[in-house]
Scaffold this active site. Structure first.
Site, PDB file in Angstrom:
ATOM      1  N   ASN A 149      35.128  37.717  43.300  1.00 48.61           N
ATOM      2  CA  ASN A 149      35.794  38.714  43.592  1.00 48.61           C
ATOM      3  C   ASN A 149      35.562  39.545  44.754  1.00 48.61           C
ATOM      4  OD1 ASN A 149      37.449  41.054  43.161  1.00 48.61           O
ATOM      5  ND2 ASN A 149      36.897  41.583  41.350  1.00 48.61           N
ATOM      6  N   ASP A 150      34.665  40.398  44.824  1.00 49.38           N
ATOM      7  CA  ASP A 150      34.099  41.038  46.108  1.00 49.38           C
ATOM      8  C   ASP A 150      34.161  40.283  47.446  1.00 49.38           C
ATOM      9  OD1 ASP A 150      33.917  43.329  44.641  1.00 49.38           O
ATOM     10  OD2 ASP A 150      31.795  42.942  44.380  1.00 49.38           O
TER      11      ASP A 150
END
Lengths: 96, 508
Positions: free
Chosen positions: B435-436
């Site tokens: 994600n990040d």
């Protein structure tokens, strides 16, 4: 060995470590951690000296416990590293 | 110095050789082909160190043989020596080694971060125990001098109260047990967090920086004081405070920072071994400690750089405790949702697919299904590559190991800087459980907590397929990902493994 000799070994080994570790491919960083785990258990040397030495009984028991803990790491660390490294394969040939 | 005379040259040489073997073991890791041989050389080095120590110390004539006949404690001191040496030591090695081997064989690859944390804790504890043993029996390690005038032949037998540990050795010993104890309790916390026994959320105590700095100053002050007073309370207070500080240092650090923590603890375990090597004047331990210490330090540096964060800010902790500002806005933003069939269709049409795995893949054990999907795509003539961000997962190299486990050839797996330019020419970026590390806000949004972090440019691919359990959760940094709402992004909301299995079915 006097303190300065030991310090010299240490400082030079730090430099060796620096250059050797930078040459490790990022894909193998996890095996790097597990193998460093195994080799840092060379502390078992101190544990063996403690458990074999004459004198304080409590010192022997502490040494023995340390031998057991370090052995977990030595055998476990090398074995799990070998297991991981065996998984890294190049692309297989079509006939494989 | 009397201990130098006591150590034969061949022993010093043997320890040196074992140190060189360890260097070669790490050197082998520069490529997967040489790594296996390197690992064997490491084992040889360890065998040399252990056998040498056993021959010199266990087989050696007990010190008590030369004791004066009138020594009242003679019997006590010598009793049971052989029992310890020839029964208990092999027993300890067999029990420990057995546990290690069984664990190494049974452990799942997804659980490697926990295992490494557990192993670190053992190194730390072993260092503490060896330090304590050396403190209780300094003569055995040749680090003590006898104070006052004692009769001839009594040098070895002076009552403990009169045995003074060399001041330099006291500092080395103090540092050794302090670092060992920090490694132990820190690794236990890291283990509990990684293993899910403890929440990955940071635990923030009020005034924690003041408390931590105070305790650290206390430890260093006591070690300094230890040179003038070797009483047990000083030694054991240093040990106790170090256990406490190791615990306090790790609890405020969140799950996303675990790659740094685990590397840092790796480094500490090395410094602990080195400090013990100084205490025991053992070159194998010093060389190894320096290698492992630098290794962990470099890995920590690589991890920090990959997150664009300073080491100090990671150690200070608290990252991921506060949610990003984009949270509330996120709920109503429109996004496209796709099915497994849509994903299969898009990928089957593509020339090139780049797969971006993250921690979520490890959690749902999706790596084997993923490899099957890649095989099917390859059979359809699609080029498949894998892109790995340095901090994907919970430890350095975590994703590489999982993919290797699933039989993904390592020459299809690329690092961030080697593949990032390719996304622009790629038809589909398949993000699974990351994600990040894909968040474009890191490049554009100065207010984002992850601003400046190098990220994979997945949004440049023609289509982004983003596998995610639900829209609700945010990454570990606590920030919303702008990528979800882009026109070229299709969200595949499901458990990673299930989704991939469905795609495999749809492709078949």
């Amino acid at each position: 060995m006097d303190f300065i000799s030991i310090l010299s070994i240490f400082v030079l080994a730090c430099f060796v470590g620096y250059y050797v570790v930078w040459s490790v491919t990022p894909a193998l960083h996890t095996p790097l951690m597990s193998v460093t785990n195994a080799i840092s258990s060379v502390i078992v040397v101190g544990a063996l000296i403690a458990s074999a030495a004459a004198g304080s009984a409590s010192s022997k028991w502490l040494g023995l416990l340390a031998v057991a803990l370090a052995s977990v790491n030595i055998f476990g660390g090398f074995a799990v590293t070998a297991r991981m490294l065996a998984m890294y394969k190049k692309r297989e040939r079509k006939d494989a | 110095m009397h201990e130098a005379a006591a150590t034969p040259a061949w022993v010093l040489l043997a320890y040196l050789i074992s140190g060189v073997c360890f260097i070669l073991a790490l050197r082998g890791l520069s490529s997967p082909t040489s790594s296996r041989r390197g690992n064997y050389i490491g084992m040889v080095g360890m065998a040399i160190a252990v056998v040498t120590t056993l021959v010199v110390h266990v087989g050696a004539t007990p010190i008590c043989v030369t004791a004066p006949a009138n020594d009242p404690t003679y019997g006590d001191r010598c009793a049971g020596g052989e029992f310890y040496s020839f029964v208990l030591i092999p027993l300890a090695i067999i029990i420990g080694g057995g546990i290690g081997l069984v664990t190494a064989r049974k452990i799942q690859m997804t659980a490697m971060p926990q295992l490494v944390a557990a192993f670190h804790s053992l190194v730390g504890m072993a260092a503490v125990l060896v330090g304590a043993a050396a403190y209780l029996n300094p003569e055995a390690f040749g680090i003590a001098q006898i104070a006052g005038s004692v009769g001839e032949g009594w040098t070895v037998y002076a009552p403990t109260a009169e045995i003074l540990i060399n001041p330099v050795s006291r500092v080395e010993m103090g540092l050794g047990i302090a670092i060992g104890a920090i490694t132990f309790s820190g690794s236990v916390i890291a283990f509990l967090k990684l293993n899910g026994n403890m929440s990955g959320k940071p635990i923030l105590l009020p005034l924690r920086h003041v408390i931590n700095l105070g305790i650290l100053a206390g430890i260093l002050g006591l070690i300094a004081y230890f040179t003038t007073d070797q009483s047990p309370w000083v030694f054991f207070t240093v040990m106790g405070l170090s256990f406490v500080i190791g615990f306090l240092l790790i609890i405020p650090i969140g799950g996303a920072d675990m790659p740094v923590v685990i590397s840092m603890l790796n480094s500490y375990s090395g410094w602990a071994a080195a400090a013990m090597g100084f205490t025991l004047h053992n070159s194998a331990m010093i060389i190894t400690g320096a290698l492992v210490g630098s290794s962990g330090a470099i890995l920590s540096y690589i991890m920090c750089r990959a997150m664009n964060r300073s080491f100090i800010s990671v150690i200070a902790g608290g990252f991921g405790a506060v949610s990003g500002t984009g949270d509330e806005a996120a709920i109503d933003r429109p996004y496209k949702r796709g099915s497994a069939e849509d994903a299969a269709f898009l990928m089957a049409q593509a020339d090139q697919v780049i797969i971006v795995p993250g921690y979520g893949m490890a959690v749902s054990q999706a790596q084997h299904a993923l490899r099957e999907m890649a095989d099917q795509l390859k059979a359809k003539g699609v080029r498949v590559k894998y892109a790995i961000h340095p901090v994907a997962g919970r430890m350095p190299g975590h994703m590489n190991v999982l993919l290797a486990e699933a039989n993904v050839p390592y020459d299809e797996v690329f690092e961030l800087e080697d593949i990032n330019s390719e996304f622009a020419q790629t038809d589909v970026a398949f993000v699974i459980g990351a994600n990040d590390v894909t968040n474009p806000a890191a490049k554009t949004d100065k207010s984002s907590p992850i601003y400046g972090m190098p990220v994979l440019d997945v949004e440049k691919a023609r289509t982004v397929l983003f596998v995610k359990r639900s829209m609700g959760g945010v990454g570990y940094a606590g920030v919303d990902n702008d990528l979800f709402y882009r026109d070229n992004t299709m969200m595949l909301l499901a458990d990673a493994k299930k989704m991939v299995e469905e795609i495999v079915k749809a492709l078949g």
